[in-house]
Every structure is written in structure tokens, then in C-alpha cells.
Enzyme design. Structure first.
Site, short mmCIF file in Angstrom:
data_model
loop_
_atom_site.label_atom_id
_atom_site.label_comp_id
_atom_site.label_asym_id
_atom_site.label_seq_id
_atom_site.Cartn_x
_atom_site.Cartn_y
_atom_site.Cartn_z
N HIS A 76 9.18 4.67 -11.83
CA HIS A 76 8.33 5.62 -12.55
C HIS A 76 7.51 6.50 -11.62
O HIS A 76 6.75 7.35 -12.07
CB HIS A 76 7.44 4.89 -13.57
N ASP B 174 12.41 -1.15 -12.82
CA ASP B 174 11.45 -0.15 -12.36
C ASP B 174 11.43 -0.08 -10.82
O ASP B 174 10.44 -0.40 -10.18
CB ASP B 174 10.05 -0.49 -12.91
N SER C 197 1.05 1.63 -7.93
CA SER C 197 2.44 1.48 -8.36
C SER C 197 3.41 1.73 -7.21
O SER C 197 3.19 2.60 -6.37
CB SER C 197 2.78 2.48 -9.45
#
Length: 267
Positions: free
Chosen positions: A79, A121, A214
Site C-alpha cells: 500500500h 501487503d 508502514s
């Protein structure tokens, strides 16, 4: 509490945060989708020492973290990138805990591989040129999925807080699948046993990834060689909310595919 968690999860960071603005610009609202807006910062941690985690990198303008898989490849969260294919939009900063240091190395991206579908992810970024720094080996089995892990990143130290100029670190304990399933991740159907791993989330909360972390690694020492090994990839968080762990991609599940795509990007 549930409303707070809805705003925290997918700890995705505001894009277009310049390095010059770090420390003064708020991280922005957390995305509630699984699209390519960056994620998660270290809450409850301390500043990392220069050279302590030389494999850590920062991705801008998206505001994500990552790790050096090879001298010309970065492993990060899916992402944090747009799509597979040629991509020169990212600037990778490495070589210093201080993003504004004159010693920091900056390299542009050349291409991206983005894994498809939830909960895969993860992504690989091919660099325009190699970075001469130590790399982080990935776990190919689950034998290291226990004990305490290290998390590190330049994200915010509180939900909605500022991105950090200096790299931070913290220690979080492994949480087994049953414990993760009993958290709000399991309640909301966001936990995929075998493909994700949880860490942290004690009753007191307060230690976690958050906005801006992230794509960074969940890692620990190899029991035999005492070298760092990557167990997970920072994917989603509740930013230190009591009882809710950080949610990470289980690297060992995807290790063979990561190696295959890395070889393909090397051409």
C-alpha cells in the site's frame, strides 16, 4: 473506542511529506482504505543510534519505511506503492538515522513489483543504482516467530502526530494467532492466520507502529548467527491502543515469491 480504531487502522500516512517539512508537518488523517497511501510511526520507543539498523530506508513522498533486501532492492508494503511496472516517482533515503543529514544517501526508484490482493501487503522497489549498505535477510521459515521483535521507523509518536526526523525503535512481543484473533483485528475479519503475524498489543498499550511506519520491517536476531532477520512487514496498526497489536505481513509465507520477483527485477 471502535470509532477511534476505525480512524487508526491501516495506519496510512499522508502522502507528499517532504523531508524538509519533517518535524513540523502533521502526519495527516489515517486512510481507511487499502489503497496506496502510506502507513504507520513508532509509539513508545526511543531514538535509534547511528548505524544501529543500516538496512532501514525511508520512501518519499509517500512517507513509508522499508528495508534493503539487496543493494538495489527495497522491501516495503504494497500500500506504499502505486502499481507494478516502471516507477521513478519515489526517493529512497538511507545511510543515516537523520533524514536531513548530509551523510544520508538518496536514490530514485526505477521499477516496482506490487503483490496483489489482501493480505499480501508487500512490494519490491528496484533502485536506479545500488546503495552500499548492509541488507536485511528475510525469514524463510516460521522458526523465529516467537519472543521479542524490534520495530523501527520515522513515523509519528502518537496518532495524528508529526513525522520524525530521526529514526526511532521499540520492542514488541510476539502474539500468537489465538491472541490476534481475539483482538479487534479478528473481530473485524482483518486477521489472516498463516499470512499475517501480530506483535504487541498488551493491556497497557502504548508501544506500536503508527502513522508513517508502514513498509518497515518487524525483525529480531537470528538465534544462531546473532544477525538481524526480517520476520514481518509493517502493515496495519491501532497506534498503541490497549489490547490491539500491530499487524504485519508474515514474510516467511511469501519468501519464495519475494525471491522470485527479486530475481525478475534484477533481470
Amino acid at each position: 473506542m471502535q470509532q477511534q480504531l476505525k480512524h487508526v487502522k491501516r495506519a496510512a500516512v499522508l502522502g507528499a511529506i517532504s523531508i524538509a517539512a519533517l518535524g513540523s508537518m502533521p502526519a495527516g488523517a489515517v486512510a481507511q482504505t487499502k489503497g496506496p497511501s502510506p502507513s504507520a510511526s513508532i509509539i513508545g520507543g526511543t531514538r535509534a543510534a547511528e548505524g544501529e539498523f543500516p538496512f532501514m530506508v525511508r520512501l518519499d513522498p509517500v512517507g513509508c519505511g522499508g528495508s534493503l533486501y539487496a543493494d538495489d532492492l527495497v522491501l516495503t508494503a504494497a500500500h506504499c506503492v502505486k502499481a507494478s511496472g516502471p516507477d521513478t516517482s519515489l526517493t529512497i533515503t538511507a545511510g543515516s538515522v537523520d533524514l536531513k543529514s548530509t551523510a544520508a544517501v538518496k536514490v530514485k526508484s526505477a521499477a516496482v513489483y506490487k503483490a496483489a490482493g489482501v493480505p499480501a501487503d508487500w512490494a519490491l522497489i528496484k533502485l536506479a543504482k545500488p546503495i552500499n549498505l548492509p541488507t536485511l535477510k528475510i525469514a524463510e521459515t516460521t522458526k523465529y516467530n516467537h519472543g521479542d521483535f524490534t520495530i523501527s521507523g520515522w513515523g509519528s509518536t502518537s496518532f495524528g502526530g508529526d513525522q520524525q526526523r530521526y529514526l526511532r525503535k521499540a520492542t514488541v512481543p510476539f502474539l500468537d494467532d489465538a491472541g490476534c484473533a481475539a483482538s479487534s483485528w479478528g473481530d473485524e475479519g482483518d486477521f489472516y492466520p498463516g499470512k499475517q503475524i501480530c506483535a504487541g498489543g498488551g493491556s497497557a498499550g502504548g508501544v506500536d507502529i503508527c502513522n508513517g511506519d508502514s513498509g518497515g520491517p518487524l525483525f529480531r536476531k537470528n538465534d544462531v548467527t546473532d544477525r538481524w532477520i526480517q520476520i514481518g512487514i509493517n502493515s496495519e496498526s491501532a497506534c498503541g491502543h490497549p489490547g490491539d497489536p500491530g499487524l504485519y505481513v508474515k514474510v516467511s509465507t511469501y519468501a519464495a515469491k519475494i525471491k522470485k520477483e527479486a530475481a525478475r527485477l534484477h533481470g
